[in-house]
Each structure stands twice: as structure tokens, then as C-alpha cells.
Design an enzyme around this catalytic site. Sequence first.
Site, short mmCIF file in Angstrom:
data_model
loop_
_atom_site.label_atom_id
_atom_site.label_comp_id
_atom_site.label_asym_id
_atom_site.label_seq_id
_atom_site.Cartn_x
_atom_site.Cartn_y
_atom_site.Cartn_z
N GLU A 94 -26.67 54.36 44.56
CA GLU A 94 -27.40 53.64 45.67
C GLU A 94 -27.35 54.54 46.40
OE1 GLU A 94 -27.68 50.97 44.61
OE2 GLU A 94 -26.15 50.86 42.53
N GLY A 95 -28.30 55.79 45.97
CA GLY A 95 -29.09 57.08 47.18
C GLY A 95 -27.25 57.60 47.84
#
Length: 579
Positions: A438-439
Amino acid sequence: MNYTPATADQLLAIHANADIAGLAASERFAAAEPDMVEAIVEGIGQFASGEWAPLNRSGDEAGAILDNGTVRSPEGFAEAYRHYVEQGWNAIAGPTAFGGQGLPFTLACNVLENLGTANMAFSLLPMLSVGATEALEHHGSEAQKAKYLPKLVSGEWSGTMNLTEPQAGSDLGALRATATPIEEGEHAGKYRIAGQKIFITWGEHELAENIIHLVLARLPDAPEGSRGISLFLVPKYHVADDGTLGARNDLRCVSLEHKLGIHASPTCVMSYGDEGGCIGELVGAENRGLMAMFTMMNNARINVGSQGVQMGERATQAAVAYARDRVQSARAGSGDKTPVAIIEHPDVRRMLMRMKALTEGMRALLYHTAGQVDRGTLGDEAAQRRAEILVPLIKAWGTDAGVEVASLGIQVHGGMGFIEETGAAQLYRDARIAPIYEGTNGIQAADLVTRKLGLENGAVFAGLMDDIARDAGGEDGLVQLATTCRAIGEWMRDEASLDDRLAGSVPFCTMSAVAVAGWQLMRQLRTIDDGDFAGLADAKKATVRFFLDRIVPEAAGLRASATAGAESLYVLDSAQFAR
């Protein structure tokens, strides 16, 4: 290795940090009355510990298996997921128009916190479905909402997020998946999707009746880079207008990743359109796919930050239980040479207190973030802006701290922690993914210093730090940390080069997160002082004191690193790193 739900501390955080009473004062969230909140927190804790936690170890050992194109989940998962859907847990914050309960996002966060503490790998399935629901609610057409949301909200269907490709990684502008408009025939107005996506969590499984894939792809002649990306809804099984399922779409899982942890969660390589017949629908406007996908990613980043809390809670409980039972050596300096439980030794106490303080600090930051999101939903633009600042803090610091706590859990167990039988190693293996997906946390820190610091010309971040300094009372260390963060933020925004900002972004993100977490822990103490949650008073006072005396000064010590600039990072050329 079972666990006891942290119900009391969760309720304290929901009240003190999310201000659930303030949310319940609104018409939209009026149902979030104290009895309802308590019933949800206690109920999901009992469900998660009773049905999902017993599958955590067996799921890790068995793993998800790809069998001739079908992913088989470990034994017991299908029944546990069916009970989750039947009891309505997936629908807690879902829109009421499509069968949801319409309760605050804060309570949905609590559902996922408990599920993830019980079984992190399993909890990724509903986590992504909740995000897909939000993306469609905000960006889908009315027809798409009517067709897909009722089943996504209930959990009967699950959702995924398809961004990454082998050559693209975090650079979404480099993706190559294509979407070709269909002009004629039964699928006229839709698109033929073609391409491969990697790292697709729960991209294939048999627990839900259908899987709704949200896929980023390029239209013909789309602009280069991220400006030319669109979002498409691609169901595993085609869905008729009346909601019934039809034939399988032209998509498949071609392999599963062999991972360090979260073994029960199938991380899929998905192939779309191998036979030229993968059909998808455009979600939102053409070439605006990133905007729609970031709605889902923002939700996911908060809930990934929660995974730091989850692994921290589970690891702390396991370490405390082991330290109370393991007898070894006499207490140093004691005249009595009788061996004592290792929890009596100072360094073990130090580790356990650090684990407890970090976990409770993460939880305070998590629910403060969730509460700001809910206020933004109610139309409070200031809260919405503040939530934008808080998201990278909870995702980055929360997951880094979760890994640290899980690692300390192994250390408390000693050699027994390094072998698999105790379960301590699994918690560390599972936790280690959270700073990556998620980053990555470096991307979260970059987002903070390149985008979030500039909100309203710096007023949003400065206002947050001013509130901490003003509200911290006599805690000089916390006041100084907030004041320092404010000053560094101004320097980064107004004077520092882009390289210098990025070079200091990670320590700066940590400093900022610790400042907010310390502030929110102090708010918990004030809630206790007002007469609520009296049973937590002694332990909470000790935990907060430890956080303020040990963790806040450590964060303040990162100032030099945050402001050192990028020059020293480039003294060596790339070839010299290999020598």
C-alpha cells in the site's frame, strides 16, 4: 497462541481519540450510541478470538495453494468467513442504501483491528473488500452501485485492488495493461481488458461467491504516465442486470507468490484477457483512474497502519505470557538467589514496557485518524485536511513500530522465539510486509513532505503541531517535539531542496507521528481522570509516562537526521556501493 481482545483499551481510544460521542451527535451517525459501540467492540472481539484466531497458526503452516487455477484456502477458513458474513461484520460502515449499517468508519476500523490481531493473513480479505466498496460508492455509476454494492457490502462478494505490474512497481505511470472499447455486440459500451498484475492480495479464492477486481489500465491513445490511467471493474463471474451470476470472465491466477509471511493470504499473479475475452466496465471518468483508486488506497493505508497495532498487541500479549511463565536466574542484586520469572528482570521489563507503550501509542493515533476521517465525512473540511496529514503517519510509523514490537517479542522469548513452535516468529514474519505494501513507508514519508506539508500553504500541518504544543500542558518534551516538527516543516516547505526534503522525510515522519501519538495518549489520561475507564488508570499512567519519557525524546533526537540534507547520500557513486 491465543489472545485476549484489547476491548477496554480499544473502547478508551474510540472515546478519547476518535470522540465517538461527538460523531454520534450528528444525524448520520446517531446510531453510534454507547451501548451500540460497546456491543460492537465486545462482539467482534469475541468473534475474532473465538473463530479466526484458532486458524492463525494452522493457516500459516498450510498456506494458500494454487490447484489447477483455483486457490484453496486452509481448512476452516470457508466456514469462518461464512460466519463473518452471516453475522454482518462486513457491513458495519457500509452505505445503508445498499444494506450496510452506516456506522462510523471508526467502528469498521475496530472490526479490522480485531480480525487482524486474530489472523492478519485472513483479515486482508475483508480489508480490501471494504476499500473496494468505498471506491465504488464514491466513483461508480448508479447502475454499478446498484449491481455490485449490495453483495460487496454484505461480504458475499469480495474486492481487490490491481495496480502493480512486473515492470512498473510503485511507478504506476509505467503500467501497460490495456482497455479497448467494445463498440458492438452484447458487451457494447464495455471494454476488453488485457494485461498482467502482480501482488494481488486475495486475487483468487473460493470463499466468496464472486470477486470484483478493480483494475488500472490504459485506453487507446491515453496520455503518457499517470495522467493516462483509467479504472475498470472486472468481475470474476459476469453479473446479469438482476444480480445473478453468469459465466466466468477471461481472467485467471497464474501463480502464487512464495512469501516471508501471511502464508494463508493468496498473493496472486493475475492474467487478464489471455483468450481476448476479459470484459470490464469503466469506473468514473476516462484517464482519472488514479483519483478513484486513491480513494481505496487511502482507506487501505489506514487499515494497514492498523496492522502495526494488531501485530503489536498480539506480540505483546505473547511476550508477557511467556515472561511471566519462564523462570530463569535470580533477580540481580537480590539476596535471594532463587530463580524468578524473567518478567522480574530489568531489561525484560524495559522491552515489555516499550512494546506496550508503542502498541497503545499506535492505537491512539489510529483512532484519532479514523475519527478525523469520520468528521470529514460529516462535512468538516478542517478534519478532512487533518486526516490527510495523519494517514502517512499511521501507515508509516504504525507499521515500523509494529515490526519493532514483533521483533522485541522474539527477543523476550529468547531462543524460543527464533523457532516456529512458539508463534513469535510468525508475528514478525507477518508484520514485515506492512511497511512495504500500500505504498512503502518511504513513499508515505515522501507524500508527507512533498504534498501534505503544503496543504493550505502549510497551515494544516502547522495547526496540528500548534494544537499539540498548546494541549500538552506541562510535558515539556512533547511541547518541544511538536515545536521542532513545526519548524522543520517550515524549513522543508520554504527553503529545502526537493532532495533535502526527501532525504529527511522518514525521520521527520517518525517525529511527527510520535508527537501526535503522545498527544493522543495524554487525551486518554484525561478521559480516565474524568472518571471513565477507571480500571485502566494505573496501567495507562505507567504506559504514557514511559512513552513520554523514553519514546518522545528518541523522536526528538531525529532532528539532525531530518535536517541533514541529501549531500552525504551522494558522496559515493552507484559503482562504489558495490565495492
